[in-house]
Each structure stands twice: as structure tokens, then as C-alpha cells.
Write a protein that holds these residues in place. Structure first.
Motif, PDB file in Angstrom:
ATOM      1  N   ILE A  75       0.837  -1.203   0.000  1.00 41.09           N
ATOM      2  CA  ILE A  75       0.000   0.000   0.000  1.00 41.09           C
ATOM      3  C   ILE A  75       0.871   1.253   0.000  1.00 41.09           C
ATOM      4  O   ILE A  75       0.643   2.189  -0.781  1.00 41.09           O
ATOM      5  CB  ILE A  75      -0.941   0.010   1.218  1.00 41.09           C
ATOM      6  N   MET A  76       1.887   1.281   0.856  1.00 45.49           N
ATOM      7  CA  MET A  76       2.746   2.459   0.951  1.00 45.49           C
ATOM      8  C   MET A  76       3.508   2.679  -0.346  1.00 45.49           C
ATOM      9  O   MET A  76       3.701   3.827  -0.786  1.00 45.49           O
ATOM     10  CB  MET A  76       3.716   2.313   2.126  1.00 45.49           C
ATOM     11  N   ALA A  92       3.162   5.987  -2.721  1.00 47.02           N
ATOM     12  CA  ALA A  92       4.346   6.761  -3.126  1.00 47.02           C
ATOM     13  C   ALA A  92       4.403   6.903  -4.644  1.00 47.02           C
ATOM     14  O   ALA A  92       4.668   7.996  -5.178  1.00 47.02           O
ATOM     15  CB  ALA A  92       5.612   6.088  -2.598  1.00 47.02           C
ATOM     16  N   LYS A  93       4.133   5.818  -5.363  1.00 48.36           N
ATOM     17  CA  LYS A  93       4.153   5.866  -6.830  1.00 48.36           C
ATOM     18  C   LYS A  93       3.077   6.812  -7.366  1.00 48.36           C
ATOM     19  O   LYS A  93       3.269   7.453  -8.402  1.00 48.36           O
ATOM     20  CB  LYS A  93       3.937   4.460  -7.398  1.00 48.36           C
ATOM     21  N   GLY A  94       1.963   6.897  -6.686  1.00 46.69           N
ATOM     22  CA  GLY A  94       0.872   7.767  -7.119  1.00 46.69           C
ATOM     23  C   GLY A  94       1.067   9.219  -6.722  1.00 46.69           C
ATOM     24  O   GLY A  94       0.219  10.068  -7.037  1.00 46.69           O
ATOM     25  N   TYR A 117       1.046  10.417  -3.686  1.00 48.64           N
ATOM     26  CA  TYR A 117       0.236  10.795  -2.526  1.00 48.64           C
ATOM     27  C   TYR A 117       1.096  11.018  -1.282  1.00 48.64           C
ATOM     28  O   TYR A 117       0.744  11.814  -0.406  1.00 48.64           O
ATOM     29  CB  TYR A 117      -0.806   9.712  -2.221  1.00 48.64           C
ATOM     30  N   ILE A 118       2.187  10.290  -1.186  1.00 47.94           N
ATOM     31  CA  ILE A 118       3.013  10.348   0.011  1.00 47.94           C
ATOM     32  C   ILE A 118       4.480  10.252  -0.398  1.00 47.94           C
ATOM     33  O   ILE A 118       4.820   9.572  -1.386  1.00 47.94           O
ATOM     34  CB  ILE A 118       2.615   9.213   0.985  1.00 47.94           C
ATOM     35  N   ARG A 119       5.337  10.943   0.323  1.00 50.17           N
ATOM     36  CA  ARG A 119       6.772  10.863   0.045  1.00 50.17           C
ATOM     37  C   ARG A 119       7.546  10.943   1.354  1.00 50.17           C
ATOM     38  O   ARG A 119       7.032  11.448   2.367  1.00 50.17           O
ATOM     39  CB  ARG A 119       7.218  11.987  -0.891  1.00 50.17           C
ATOM     40  N   THR A 120       8.757  10.417   1.332  1.00 50.61           N
ATOM     41  CA  THR A 120       9.596  10.465   2.519  1.00 50.61           C
ATOM     42  C   THR A 120      10.465  11.716   2.479  1.00 50.61           C
ATOM     43  O   THR A 120      10.864  12.172   1.404  1.00 50.61           O
ATOM     44  CB  THR A 120      10.501   9.225   2.606  1.00 50.61           C
TER      45      THR A 120
END
Length: 224
Positions: A197-198, A202-204, A206-209
Motif C-alpha cells: 500500500i505504501m 508513493a508511486k501515485g 500521494y506520500i513521500r519520505t
């Protein structure tokens, strides 16, 4: 009042259960509290053990969890300063319902059960605060149980991320990069599921580190 007693009183005043107390009640609590420190990974209380004392987190972070005979864990929560635990076993005399361990070096206040019960008998405001706090815990546990029963692993994960997120400089930030295994233990699914899911989030985009934190760049999808 000594500086140490004043510091203990300030720590107690940050606990939701004690925020309605007057100065004299807080001083009475501070007078019976003992300061202790737990190192990272140290087990503070063990599930099933006798509940002789309650604890308040002053500095650091704790992990509250259940475990079975095979060692599998279900994390009930990660808590920081102002959190209280152990009060239920102190009140009902039954064994501890969960284990608690330090996630990092953690400073705590410890109050022996007999002292706490004595204060409850003589301080009406404290008794009312405890009742209100326990009612809030029941509501929270009911919501969590409903989530486990009715929500998908994805929705439970999104709920946990938003639960721990804060707003910083116009960004939605999860200030601690919890491991995928820790997240899996928190929502009751496999580490592989969380990793997938994570990775997809990240690929989409939506979230990044960013360093040791996550940035929620876009509102997370309602479904996966």
C-alpha cells in the motif's frame, strides 16, 4: 514548593484525566508520585501481571500492545507525554490488560495504587476526572473495534496515518516514519500488505519520505 515538586505538578496537569483538578489536588498527587526512567525497548508493565501502580509519561514515547503465546503482537497505540497507563488494573485489582514498552528513553511518573485509591476517596474532582477519562477510553476502544471489524486494511492504515499527522508550514506531515512492521501491528494485517500500500501511494504521488518523516502530498484516496 520545591522546583522538583513544581515540575511534577506541571507534568500531572498535562494529563487529560487531571486537568480539572485544583492546585491542592495536584499538589497531593505530586506528593505521592515517584520519578523513574525506562530505557529504549524496556518493558514497563507486562500483560497479565499484577497492577500495583499507574504511570504517566513525562518525556519520550511508549508502545501499548497485546501479544499471544506465539509472540504475535497487536499494537493498541503509541503514546507520548501526558499519556497515562496502568490505571485500570489499579482500580479494579485485576491483572494488566496489556503490555507497555518504551520506544525510546522515557521519563515517567509512577504512583502506587494504594496512594491513588486513597486520593480518589478524598478528592471528588479527581474521582470525576477519572470517570470521564475512562468513559472516553471506552468510546475510543469501541471506535477501534468497529474499525477492525468493518474497515479494510487500507482504510485502517489511512486512519492511522492521519491520526498521527500534524500540519507544518502548510503541509500534512507524519513526523515519525513508523516501520511497515509497526504499522502492520497497529492495524492488524501483514507487513507485506502495508509495504504494498505504501509503495503504491508513493508511486501515485500521494506520500513521500523526507528525512525521518512522511509528507502527505495529496489527500489519500478513500479506497484502494
Amino acid at each position: 514548593m520545591t522546583r522538583n515538586l513544581k515540575s511534577v505538578k506541571e507534568s500531572l496537569s498535562r494529563v487529560a484525566m487531571f486537568q480539572s483538578l485544583g492546585e491542592s489536588d495536584l499538589e497531593a498527587m505530586a506528593g505521592v508520585a515517584r520519578q523513574i526512567t525506562a530505557e529504549r525497548g524496556e518493558l514497563i508493565v507486562s500483560q497479565g501481571s499484577d497492577g500495583g501502580s499507574l504511570y504517566i509519561v513525562v518525556r519520550g514515547q511508549i508502545r501499548v500492545y497485546l501479544s499471544d503465546e506465539a509472540g504475535k503482537e497487536m499494537i493498541l497505540g503509541l503514546e507520548g507525554p501526558g499519556a497515562i497507563f496502568g490505571e485500570i488494573a489499579v482500580l479494579d485489582g485485576e491483572p494488566r490488560s496489556a503490555s507497555v514498552a518504551a520506544m525510546e528513553r522515557t521519563d515517567l511518573l509512577m504512583i502506587e495504587g494504594r496512594e491513588f485509591r486513597r486520593l480518589l476517596e478524598s478528592h471528588a474532582e479527581l474521582s470525576l476526572g477519572v470517570i470521564a477519562a475512562l468513559a472516553g477510553m471506552i468510546r475510543k476502544l469501541t471506535d477501534a473495534t468497529q474499525g477492525l471489524a468493518l474497515q479494510s486494511a487500507y482504510r485502517r492504515l489511512v486512519a492511522r496515518l492521519y491520526e498521527r499527522a500534524v500540519e507544518e508550514d502548510g503541509q500534512t506531515v507524519v513526523p515519525e516514519r513508523l516501520t511497515h512492521q509497526l504499522l502492520a501491528d497497529m492495524i492488524g494485517c501483514s507487513r507485506e500488505m502495508v509495504s504494498r500500500i505504501m509503495s503504491d501511494l508513493a508511486k501515485g504521488g500521494y506520500i513521500r519520505t523526507e528525512g525521518k518523516r512522511w509528507i502527505i502530498a495529496r489527500k489519500l484516496p478513500a479506497d484502494y
